[in-house]
Design an enzyme around this catalytic site. Structure first.
Site, PDB file in Angstrom:
ATOM      1  N   PRO A  10       0.791  -1.230   0.000  1.00 51.67           N
ATOM      2  CA  PRO A  10       0.000   0.000   0.000  1.00 51.67           C
ATOM      3  C   PRO A  10       0.825   1.282   0.000  1.00 51.67           C
ATOM      4  O   PRO A  10       1.830   1.385   0.699  1.00 51.67           O
ATOM      5  CB  PRO A  10      -0.817  -0.109   1.296  1.00 51.67           C
ATOM      6  CG  PRO A  10      -0.103  -1.107   2.130  1.00 51.67           C
ATOM      7  CD  PRO A  10       0.529  -2.067   1.164  1.00 51.67           C
ATOM      8  N   ASN A  11       0.359   2.199  -0.815  1.00 51.52           N
ATOM      9  CA  ASN A  11       0.882   3.570  -0.935  1.00 51.52           C
ATOM     10  C   ASN A  11       2.197   3.668  -1.692  1.00 51.52           C
ATOM     11  O   ASN A  11       2.656   4.778  -1.974  1.00 51.52           O
ATOM     12  CB  ASN A  11       1.019   4.238   0.448  1.00 51.52           C
ATOM     13  CG  ASN A  11      -0.336   4.413   1.111  1.00 51.52           C
ATOM     14  OD1 ASN A  11      -1.254   4.945   0.490  1.00 51.52           O
ATOM     15  ND2 ASN A  11      -0.492   3.948   2.332  1.00 51.52           N
ATOM     16  N   ARG A  18       5.606  12.164  -3.095  1.00 55.06           N
ATOM     17  CA  ARG A  18       5.420  12.789  -1.773  1.00 55.06           C
ATOM     18  C   ARG A  18       6.465  12.265  -0.805  1.00 55.06           C
ATOM     19  O   ARG A  18       7.072  11.227  -1.060  1.00 55.06           O
ATOM     20  CB  ARG A  18       4.031  12.470  -1.203  1.00 55.06           C
ATOM     21  CG  ARG A  18       2.959  12.938  -2.129  1.00 55.06           C
ATOM     22  CD  ARG A  18       1.593  12.849  -1.546  1.00 55.06           C
ATOM     23  NE  ARG A  18       0.665  12.726  -2.669  1.00 55.06           N
ATOM     24  CZ  ARG A  18      -0.464  12.068  -2.648  1.00 55.06           C
ATOM     25  NH1 ARG A  18      -0.852  11.464  -1.553  1.00 55.06           N
ATOM     26  NH2 ARG A  18      -1.226  12.004  -3.719  1.00 55.06           N
ATOM     27  N   TYR A  23      11.367   8.894   1.388  1.00 52.25           N
ATOM     28  CA  TYR A  23      11.341   7.837   0.371  1.00 52.25           C
ATOM     29  C   TYR A  23      12.075   8.178  -0.930  1.00 52.25           C
ATOM     30  O   TYR A  23      12.151   7.340  -1.829  1.00 52.25           O
ATOM     31  CB  TYR A  23       9.884   7.450   0.077  1.00 52.25           C
ATOM     32  CG  TYR A  23       9.164   6.942   1.320  1.00 52.25           C
ATOM     33  CD1 TYR A  23       9.564   5.765   1.941  1.00 52.25           C
ATOM     34  CD2 TYR A  23       8.107   7.658   1.888  1.00 52.25           C
ATOM     35  CE1 TYR A  23       8.933   5.307   3.090  1.00 52.25           C
ATOM     36  CE2 TYR A  23       7.458   7.208   3.026  1.00 52.25           C
ATOM     37  CZ  TYR A  23       7.883   6.023   3.627  1.00 52.25           C
ATOM     38  OH  TYR A  23       7.265   5.568   4.763  1.00 52.25           O
ATOM     39  N   ASN A  74       8.114  -5.464  -0.386  1.00 52.87           N
ATOM     40  CA  ASN A  74       7.904  -4.296   0.478  1.00 52.87           C
ATOM     41  C   ASN A  74       6.408  -4.253   0.771  1.00 52.87           C
ATOM     42  O   ASN A  74       5.610  -3.794  -0.056  1.00 52.87           O
ATOM     43  CB  ASN A  74       8.366  -3.007  -0.205  1.00 52.87           C
ATOM     44  CG  ASN A  74       8.296  -1.824   0.754  1.00 52.87           C
ATOM     45  OD1 ASN A  74       7.687  -1.912   1.829  1.00 52.87           O
ATOM     46  ND2 ASN A  74       8.913  -0.718   0.369  1.00 52.87           N
ATOM     47  N   ALA A  77       2.918  -0.560   5.079  1.00 53.29           N
ATOM     48  CA  ALA A  77       2.404  -0.551   6.460  1.00 53.29           C
ATOM     49  C   ALA A  77       1.837  -1.916   6.879  1.00 53.29           C
ATOM     50  O   ALA A  77       1.777  -2.220   8.078  1.00 53.29           O
ATOM     51  CB  ALA A  77       1.350   0.531   6.607  1.00 53.29           C
ATOM     52  N   HIS A  80       3.600  -4.242   9.452  1.00 52.70           N
ATOM     53  CA  HIS A  80       3.472  -4.103  10.899  1.00 52.70           C
ATOM     54  C   HIS A  80       2.123  -4.605  11.437  1.00 52.70           C
ATOM     55  O   HIS A  80       1.893  -4.559  12.637  1.00 52.70           O
ATOM     56  CB  HIS A  80       3.657  -2.628  11.289  1.00 52.70           C
ATOM     57  CG  HIS A  80       4.763  -1.955  10.535  1.00 52.70           C
ATOM     58  ND1 HIS A  80       6.072  -2.366  10.637  1.00 52.70           N
ATOM     59  CD2 HIS A  80       4.778  -0.938   9.621  1.00 52.70           C
ATOM     60  CE1 HIS A  80       6.828  -1.624   9.846  1.00 52.70           C
ATOM     61  NE2 HIS A  80       6.061  -0.751   9.215  1.00 52.70           N
ATOM     62  N   GLU A  98      12.356  -9.438   2.767  1.00 56.37           N
ATOM     63  CA  GLU A  98      11.578  -8.268   3.197  1.00 56.37           C
ATOM     64  C   GLU A  98      12.388  -7.016   2.898  1.00 56.37           C
ATOM     65  O   GLU A  98      13.587  -6.974   3.175  1.00 56.37           O
ATOM     66  CB  GLU A  98      11.319  -8.385   4.708  1.00 56.37           C
ATOM     67  CG  GLU A  98      10.635  -7.165   5.294  1.00 56.37           C
ATOM     68  CD  GLU A  98      10.428  -7.292   6.812  1.00 56.37           C
ATOM     69  OE1 GLU A  98      10.678  -8.385   7.374  1.00 56.37           O
ATOM     70  OE2 GLU A  98      10.020  -6.298   7.413  1.00 56.37           O
ATOM     71  N   HIS A 100      12.539  -2.614   2.986  1.00 53.65           N
ATOM     72  CA  HIS A 100      12.025  -1.282   3.311  1.00 53.65           C
ATOM     73  C   HIS A 100      12.975  -0.239   2.763  1.00 53.65           C
ATOM     74  O   HIS A 100      14.202  -0.378   2.905  1.00 53.65           O
ATOM     75  CB  HIS A 100      11.854  -1.111   4.821  1.00 53.65           C
ATOM     76  CG  HIS A 100      10.918  -2.123   5.385  1.00 53.65           C
ATOM     77  ND1 HIS A 100       9.559  -2.058   5.171  1.00 53.65           N
ATOM     78  CD2 HIS A 100      11.148  -3.265   6.070  1.00 53.65           C
ATOM     79  CE1 HIS A 100       8.997  -3.109   5.733  1.00 53.65           C
ATOM     80  NE2 HIS A 100       9.929  -3.865   6.273  1.00 53.65           N
ATOM     81  N   ARG A 107      12.839   4.751  13.029  1.00 50.82           N
ATOM     82  CA  ARG A 107      11.594   5.519  12.966  1.00 50.82           C
ATOM     83  C   ARG A 107      10.695   5.184  14.171  1.00 50.82           C
ATOM     84  O   ARG A 107      11.183   4.694  15.183  1.00 50.82           O
ATOM     85  CB  ARG A 107      10.910   5.253  11.611  1.00 50.82           C
ATOM     86  CG  ARG A 107      11.794   5.667  10.424  1.00 50.82           C
ATOM     87  CD  ARG A 107      11.111   5.447   9.106  1.00 50.82           C
ATOM     88  NE  ARG A 107       9.929   6.291   8.952  1.00 50.82           N
ATOM     89  CZ  ARG A 107       9.040   6.149   7.955  1.00 50.82           C
ATOM     90  NH1 ARG A 107       9.229   5.199   7.037  1.00 50.82           N
ATOM     91  NH2 ARG A 107       7.998   6.945   7.867  1.00 50.82           N
TER      92      ARG A 107
HETATM   93  O1  CA2 Z   1      10.336   2.151   4.264  1.00 50.44           O
HETATM   94  C1  CA2 Z   1       9.501   1.469   3.658  1.00 50.44           C
HETATM   95  O2  CA2 Z   1       9.700   1.012   2.539  1.00 50.44           O
HETATM   96  C2  CA2 Z   1       8.130   1.211   4.297  1.00 50.44           C
HETATM   97  O3  CA2 Z   1       7.755  -0.131   3.995  1.00 50.44           O
HETATM   98  C3  CA2 Z   1       7.174   2.187   3.630  1.00 50.44           C
HETATM   99  C4  CA2 Z   1       5.777   2.171   4.222  1.00 50.44           C
HETATM  100  C5  CA2 Z   1       5.836   2.300   5.750  1.00 50.44           C
HETATM  101  O4  CA2 Z   1       4.543   2.190   6.298  1.00 50.44           O
HETATM  102  C6  CA2 Z   1       6.740   1.261   6.359  1.00 50.44           C
HETATM  103  O5  CA2 Z   1       6.784   1.454   7.759  1.00 50.44           O
HETATM  104  C7  CA2 Z   1       8.144   1.384   5.803  1.00 50.44           C
HETATM  105  C8  CA2 Z   1       4.959   3.344   3.690  1.00 50.44           C
HETATM  106  C9  CA2 Z   1       4.852   3.367   2.201  1.00 50.44           C
HETATM  107  C10 CA2 Z   1       4.301   4.701   1.810  1.00 50.44           C
HETATM  108  O6  CA2 Z   1       4.981   5.104   0.677  1.00 50.44           O
HETATM  109  C11 CA2 Z   1       4.868   6.406   0.319  1.00 50.44           C
HETATM  110  C12 CA2 Z   1       5.756   6.839  -0.630  1.00 50.44           C
HETATM  111  C13 CA2 Z   1       5.715   8.139  -1.033  1.00 50.44           C
HETATM  112  C14 CA2 Z   1       4.779   9.000  -0.512  1.00 50.44           C
HETATM  113  C15 CA2 Z   1       3.882   8.565   0.439  1.00 50.44           C
HETATM  114  C16 CA2 Z   1       3.919   7.256   0.847  1.00 50.44           C
END
Ligand code: CA2
Length: 145
Positions: A10-11, A18, A23, A74, A77, A80, A98, A100, A107
């Protein structure tokens, strides 16, 4: 031919648009192309998928059985929160790394626990989007024994 699935949760479709301070500026399309090119250099087939839906990710992990040798995953979220993804990985014969982009351990505390880690062969975190190709190499090393 060895086949690797690069699976994003997701996301991650928002990558590069963003929160670049966390990221980076590389888009998901850039990451996927980088992975395919990297795989081609190593004579490996790389298939890339992304979904914002937990159930769809579960289904794709089921479908990887007998098709892909490994998965760079990846789970975003869901890392977790998702017992369902952990169970799906237990039910596949594909080896999972896995991944990230950020260093989740530097974090918030809620990002320190992962349901994926206990069923993964290893974890890559904190190396930005470059981590995807590093994870492919780590997975290939593991598969070669
Ligand atoms: O660091 C990572 O790759 C995460 O898997 C990214 C997840 C986060 O919830 C994990 O804790 C760590 C979030 C992905 C959201 O990705 C975005 C990328 C650009 C803008 C907004 C969100």
């Amino acid at each position: 031919m060895t086949s690797i699935l690069v699976l994003n949760g997701p996301n991650l479709n928002l990558l590069g648009t963003r929160q670049p301070e966390i990221y980076g500026h590389t888009t998901l399309a850039d990451v996927e192309e980088m992975c395919r090119v990297h795989g081609a250099k190593r004579g490996v087939d790389v298939v890339c998928k992304q979904s914002n839906h937990e159930g769809e990710l579960v289904t794709w992990i089921h479908q990887a059985r007998g098709v892909h040798d490994g998965i760079v995953f990846n789970a975003g979220a869901y890392t977790h929160t998702s017992v369902a993804l952990m169970d799906a990985i237990k039910g596949t014969d594909a080896k999972v790394v896995e991944l990230h982009i950020s260093n989740v351990h530097a974090r918030e505390a809620f990002r320190h626990h992962s349901y994926i880690s206990p069923v993964a062969v290893g974890v890559m975190a904190g190396f930005g989007t470059r981590g995807y190709t590093l994870a492919i190499d780590a997975l290939l090393g593991h598969l070669e024994g």
